[in-house]
Design a protein around this motif. Structure first.
Motif, PDB file in Angstrom:
ATOM      1  N   LEU A  35     -32.699 -14.935  39.361  1.00  0.00           N
ATOM      2  CA  LEU A  35     -32.797 -16.306  38.851  1.00  0.00           C
ATOM      3  C   LEU A  35     -34.185 -16.577  38.282  1.00  0.00           C
ATOM      4  N   ASP A  36     -35.154 -16.046  38.982  1.00  0.00           N
ATOM      5  CA  ASP A  36     -36.523 -16.232  38.532  1.00  0.00           C
ATOM      6  C   ASP A  36     -36.741 -15.597  37.159  1.00  0.00           C
ATOM      7  N   GLN A  37     -36.246 -14.356  37.002  1.00  0.00           N
ATOM      8  CA  GLN A  37     -36.390 -13.654  35.729  1.00  0.00           C
ATOM      9  C   GLN A  37     -35.719 -14.429  34.601  1.00  0.00           C
ATOM     10  N   ARG A  38     -34.511 -14.909  34.900  1.00  0.00           N
ATOM     11  CA  ARG A  38     -33.764 -15.617  33.866  1.00  0.00           C
ATOM     12  C   ARG A  38     -34.491 -16.898  33.478  1.00  0.00           C
ATOM     13  N   ARG A  39     -35.046 -17.580  34.437  1.00  0.00           N
ATOM     14  CA  ARG A  39     -35.775 -18.821  34.186  1.00  0.00           C
ATOM     15  C   ARG A  39     -36.987 -18.547  33.304  1.00  0.00           C
ATOM     16  N   ARG A  40     -37.713 -17.498  33.658  1.00  0.00           N
ATOM     17  CA  ARG A  40     -38.893 -17.135  32.862  1.00  0.00           C
ATOM     18  C   ARG A  40     -38.530 -16.877  31.427  1.00  0.00           C
ATOM     19  N   GLU A  45     -38.328 -18.543  25.736  1.00  0.00           N
ATOM     20  CA  GLU A  45     -37.607 -18.888  24.509  1.00  0.00           C
ATOM     21  C   GLU A  45     -37.817 -20.329  24.120  1.00  0.00           C
ATOM     22  N   GLY A  46     -38.508 -21.075  24.959  1.00  0.00           N
ATOM     23  CA  GLY A  46     -38.892 -22.424  24.556  1.00  0.00           C
ATOM     24  C   GLY A  46     -38.205 -23.541  25.329  1.00  0.00           C
ATOM     25  N   MET A  47     -37.459 -23.191  26.358  1.00  0.00           N
ATOM     26  CA  MET A  47     -36.774 -24.251  27.089  1.00  0.00           C
ATOM     27  C   MET A  47     -37.740 -24.937  28.042  1.00  0.00           C
ATOM     28  N   ASP A  48     -37.444 -26.180  28.319  1.00  0.00           N
ATOM     29  CA  ASP A  48     -38.230 -26.928  29.285  1.00  0.00           C
ATOM     30  C   ASP A  48     -38.061 -26.291  30.663  1.00  0.00           C
TER      31      ASP A  48
ATOM     32  N   MET B   1     -28.729 -20.134  23.015  1.00  0.00           N
ATOM     33  CA  MET B   1     -27.832 -19.983  24.145  1.00  0.00           C
ATOM     34  C   MET B   1     -26.728 -19.001  23.815  1.00  0.00           C
ATOM     35  N   GLY B   2     -26.604 -18.626  22.590  1.00  0.00           N
ATOM     36  CA  GLY B   2     -25.579 -17.622  22.276  1.00  0.00           C
ATOM     37  C   GLY B   2     -24.294 -18.256  21.776  1.00  0.00           C
ATOM     38  N   LEU B   3     -23.242 -17.446  21.772  1.00  0.00           N
ATOM     39  CA  LEU B   3     -21.958 -17.870  21.220  1.00  0.00           C
ATOM     40  C   LEU B   3     -21.338 -18.981  22.020  1.00  0.00           C
TER      41      LEU B   3
END
Lengths: 795, 114
Positions: A35-40, A45-48, B1-3
């Motif tokens: 989860l941590d990796q995905r959040r990073r 990619e620019g998400m809040d 976010m993809g497709l």
């Protein structure tokens, strides 16, 4: 190959379960890392950051569900592993069916035997203790005369109750045969007459109604009765409506106050009813001379048996000083459990030991069988371990097989035991308390012993092959032929097992042989009476008849009965007797020979056993005349008092000289006797002339010595003769067995319509009863050793 | 976010294991890494609820097709790394050939008759 892979999968799963906790924490760490990796990455990619955390979770899915699913993977369904082992075990069993059958049979026998013995021990010993509150504090109070114990008299009981401080309560009881009549034939019942506080002292509560309240000890207030549960079910169908109704006993209506539970009574006797122990004002037995009361007591909390014994000794001496009748009599408390359970306990201990041996033999046998089979699978097991199957895994599999066999054999064994226990009470000797009344249930105690035995067997059987089967060394190269490194160890273990089995069997066989021989010896002991074609019937007399005040009328009554009995078809000879062979009993009387030096004191007067006979009874019994003559019709009230003695008495008092013609007395000399007795006899005691000597007739069990017996004609029983109670048996020389009874009853209807007939027993039945315990032991042990030999041979 | 969701392909049942094995055939990865690889290489056509990897990984591990080791990831965090075992490589080979056969068979059925 696939099989091997399956094996490894299973072992991995097994180990996974063992490390469950660690795996849980590791998974949590992995998921949080993900989860941590995905959040990073989302933040990059620019998400809040806050949205990224939520999105990461969404992409991951439901964490809880995922954790559960992962857990499911490693959470072992034990059933899967066990199911696989079971399937494997079953396959093995099918491959060698003979071994399986033998193993299961061995175990069935072993478990059945131990369950049966446990059931019997439980029903007779353990449940006995469970019936009463604090049974360790219950004691019998015996009267003692030198080395003998006696049942005390009613007066002594009352004195002890009044004087003793060591006891919470002192109670008394005696047995009575009573006639219970409703419409139809009078029925004879066994009753126990008890003091009102008896059941309170024992700690047993009624299952219906109330117990005795207290006033019943007074004559006039004594007409209440308690039914035993068995009698209540048999006669009244367990109907609660009988409470409060009346029941006629010996002609007197009694109110049915309540019902006592099965197993209430602590001795081997099985009373149908309980009546209060009350004495009529003129009851001649209510004195210091009639020793027919049993006394029990409950020790006061904290009082030891020794201090109670000391107090009873002091009390006895005080009574001695106050009453001449108590001269030489002491008093002693004996724990009730010891008195009642002592002998059966010893028997059961022997049997339990034998059963343990049998069980051991069965286990050893089965273990040996499995060992043989393991040896045959050496090659397969070597291959398996060399390929990486863990030792633990292989051992577990072999152990499971053992447990499976134990379980199969055990279940069958318990079933066999249950079926046997249902029929067993009828075969067991009567001295095992209460079993016939309560049956032998399989309760939690018996079941747990059975389960422990089964598991124990399973472990022993499973562990042995597992230990040897698991000791495989890995081979470095598969090209070499697998070395059966455990072969030598296995062979040693196997020969050890065989030796053990043979040794155990030999022990059993020797034990059985000894018992069988001693039993045979007992059986061949001379009875002194006829060993076939002898029937005895009890003719219980109502109280008016057995009191000596009515002696003449009673004699006439008995004469009539005997005469009618002779007319029954099939009867060659019949007469009245007071005691039948092999049934024990006997009235203890003082004895001295007129003309010989009289004894110096009351205590020194010897005693013999008295029997009362009709003119034909000794002949009907088949007794052998050694000297003189049998009784004749001319020996009656008013004619010269005559007596016959047996050889044991003759030898003891007359040595080699001829007793015929000598005069004897059945009381202590007048100057030594209690004055009450002398007065009752009208100033002087009856003198009896010996007219005959018979070869000993055995009344006591074969393991006990012969008594000195004196016979007198019942017709010469008079008030002055102080003979005690009238005879109550009919003995018949006939080849017809108990089937004779209806014809007998028919004949007796003319002279004695209200006379109940009870306990018809042939001499064969009496012989079997008297040998009871020894026979069972010998039988059981022979059976066990036969089984052991069979098992050893087959294994 | 993809497709969008409608364009994402659901996985045929049983293929997740095969994808994992294939992913690990050339590299050693941790769980997140495997998820990312599948997402990227399939141009986001194949979507996996990422969490469902973990039960699959556990199953494959119990079957002895993959093995794992704890190590440190790029940013020095503790992570569990998975690799293919010899048995896993064998199974991958079998799965690939049976999958290819399946695809070919479907294609033949779908091909217009000539």
């Amino acid at each position: 190959m696939a099989f091997l892979r399956k094996l490894r999968t299973i072992s991995r799963r097994l180990l996974a379960v063992l490390r469950r906790h660690r795996l849980e924490t590791e998974l949590a760490e992995e998921i949080s890392h993900h989860l941590d990796q995905r959040r990073r990455q989302l933040v990059d990619e620019g998400m809040d950051p806050r949205d990224a955390a939520v999105e990461a979770r969404r992409m991951f899915g439901n964490v809880t569900v995922i954790r559960e699913e992962t857990r499911d993977m490693w959470s072992i369904r034990w059933a899967e592993i066990i199911a696989q082992d079971l399937r494997y075990g079953l396959r093995l069993m099918r491959r060698s069916p003979l071994v399986t059958v033998i193993a299961v049979v061995s175990l069935t026998v072993g478990i059945a035997a131990s369950t049966i013995v446990t059931g019997v021990v439980n029903a007779s010993l353990w449940r006995w203790s469970a019936m009463y509150s604090e049974p360790g504090r219950l004691v019998f109070l015996w009267q003692t005369r030198e080395a003998d114990i006696l049942t005390p008299t009613p007066a002594d009981f009352r004195d002890w109750r009044g004087m003793a401080k060591s006891f919470d309560s002192v109670e008394a009881y005696t047995y009575r045969a009573m006639t219970f009549s409703t419409s139809g034939d009078p029925e004879q019942v066994q009753a126990a007459a008890v003091t009102p506080g008896m059941f309170g002292t024992l700690g047993v509560a009624p299952v219906a109604g109330a117990g005795f309240l207290g006033p019943e000890e007074t004559w006039g207030r004594h007409t209440r009765v308690l039914l035993s549960e068995g009698f209540w079910r048999r006669r009244f169908g367990a109907d609660r409506a009988v409470l409060g109704r009346t029941l006629t006993l010996d002609g007197v209506p009694h109110e049915i106050a309540g019902v006592m539970p099965a197993g209430t009574w602590f001795s081997a006797a099985r009373p149908d009813l309980f009546v209060p122990l009350a004495f009529a004002p003129d009851d001649p037995a209510n004195n210091r001379n009639s020793h027919f009361i049993w006394v029990i007591a409950r020790l006061h909390d904290g009082v030891t048996l020794d201090s109670a014994a000391a107090e009873m000794g002091i009390i006895a001496r005080q009574l001695e000083a106050q009453h001449p009748a108590n001269k030489g009599l002491g008093a002693r408390p004996v724990p009730m459990a010891e008195h009642i359970l002592g002998e059966p306990s010893r028997t059961l201990a022997v049997v339990a030991g034998a059963v343990t041996l049998v069980l051991l033999i069965a286990c050893v046998n089965v273990a040996g069988l499995l060992l043989v089979r393991t040896a045959a699978r050496n090659r397969e097991l070597a291959v398996r371990t060399s390929l990486g199957a863990s030792r633990l895994r292989v051992a577990l599999q072999l152990a499971t097989e053992g447990v499976m066999l134990a379980f199969a054999g055990g279940t069958l064994g318990v079933a066999v035991a249950a079926a046997t226990l249902r029929t067993l009470p009828t075969v067991l000797p009567a001295n095992l308390p209460r079993i016939a009344e309560t049956g032998i249930p399989i309760d939690w105690r018996v079941m747990s012993v059975a389960i422990v035995a089964i598991l124990g067997c399973g472990l022993v059987i499973g562990a042995l092959p597992a230990f040897t089967g698991g000791r495989w060394r890995r081979e470095r190269s598969m090209k070499e032929a697998p070395r059966w490194s455990s072969g030598a160890a296995q062979a040693r273990l196997r020969s050890g097992l065989i030796t053990a089995e043979i040794a155990l069997s030999v022990v059993l066989v020797i034990g059985a042989a000894l018992l069988v021989r001693s039993f045979a010896n007992l059986q061949s002991v001379d009875v002194g009476a006829r060993t076939t074609d002898l029937l005895t019937v009890r003719i219980p007399l109502p109280p008016e008849r057995w009191r000596a005040t009515n002696a003449a009328a009673t004699s006439a009554y008995l004469d009539a009965i005997a005469e009618r009995a002779r007319t029954v078809p099939g009867v060659l000879a019949a007469d009245i007797t007071s005691h039948v062979p092999l049934a024990g009993g006997g009235q203890s009387k003082h004895f001295y020979v007129v003309g010989q030096t009289p004894p110096a004191s009351y205590q020194e007067v010897p005693t013999v056993s008295l029997r009362q006979e009709g003119p034909d009874s000794l002949r009907a019994m088949g007794a052998t005349l050694a000297r003189g003559r049998f009784f004749a019709g001319t020996d009656r009230a008013g004619s010269h008092p005559v007596a016959i003695v047996n050889q044991t008495l003759a030898r003891r008092f007359f040595g080699v000289s001829n007793p015929v013609g000598q005069v004897v007395c059945l009381q202590a000399p007048e100057h030594l006797s209690p004055p009450d007795n002398v007065r009752a006899a009208g100033g002087s005691f009856v003198r009896w002339t010996i007219v005959g000597v018979v070869e000993d007739v055995r009344y006591t069990p074969p393991s006990e010595p012969m008594e000195a017996v004196v016979y007198v004609p019942y017709r010469q029983r008079t008030r002055q003769a102080l003979m005690g109670w009238a005879p109550e048996y009919l003995v018949l020389h006939t080849s017809v067995g108990p089937d004779l009874l209806p014809a007998l009853r028919e004949r007796l209807r003319e002279v004695a319509p209200a006379q109940p007939l009870a306990a018809p027993r042939t001499i064969e039945m009496l012989a079997a009863d008297s040998l009871g315990g020894a026979r069972v032991m010998a039988l059981v042990l022979s059976l066990f050793s036969a089984v052991a030999l069979f098992l050893a041979g087959v294994g | 976010m993809g497709l969008k969701k409608s364009e994402r392909q659901e996985l045929l049942p049983g293929t997740l294991d095969m994808l994992i094995l294939k992913t690990l055939s050339r590299q050693v990865l941790h769980g997140y890494g495997i998820a990312e690889h599948i997402r990227q290489v399939s141009s986001e056509v194949l979507t996996v609820e990422e969490g469902s990897l973990y039960p699959a990984l556990q199953r494959l591990q119990l079957q002895g097709l993959i093995a794992s080791e704890w190590g440190h990831s790029v940013n020095n965090r503790r992570a569990r790394y998975y690799r293919l075992t010899a048995a896993g490589r064998r199974r991958l080979g079998e799965s690939e050939s049976s999958f290819a056969r399946l695809v070919e068979a479907i294609a033949r059925v779908m091909k217009p008759a000539t």
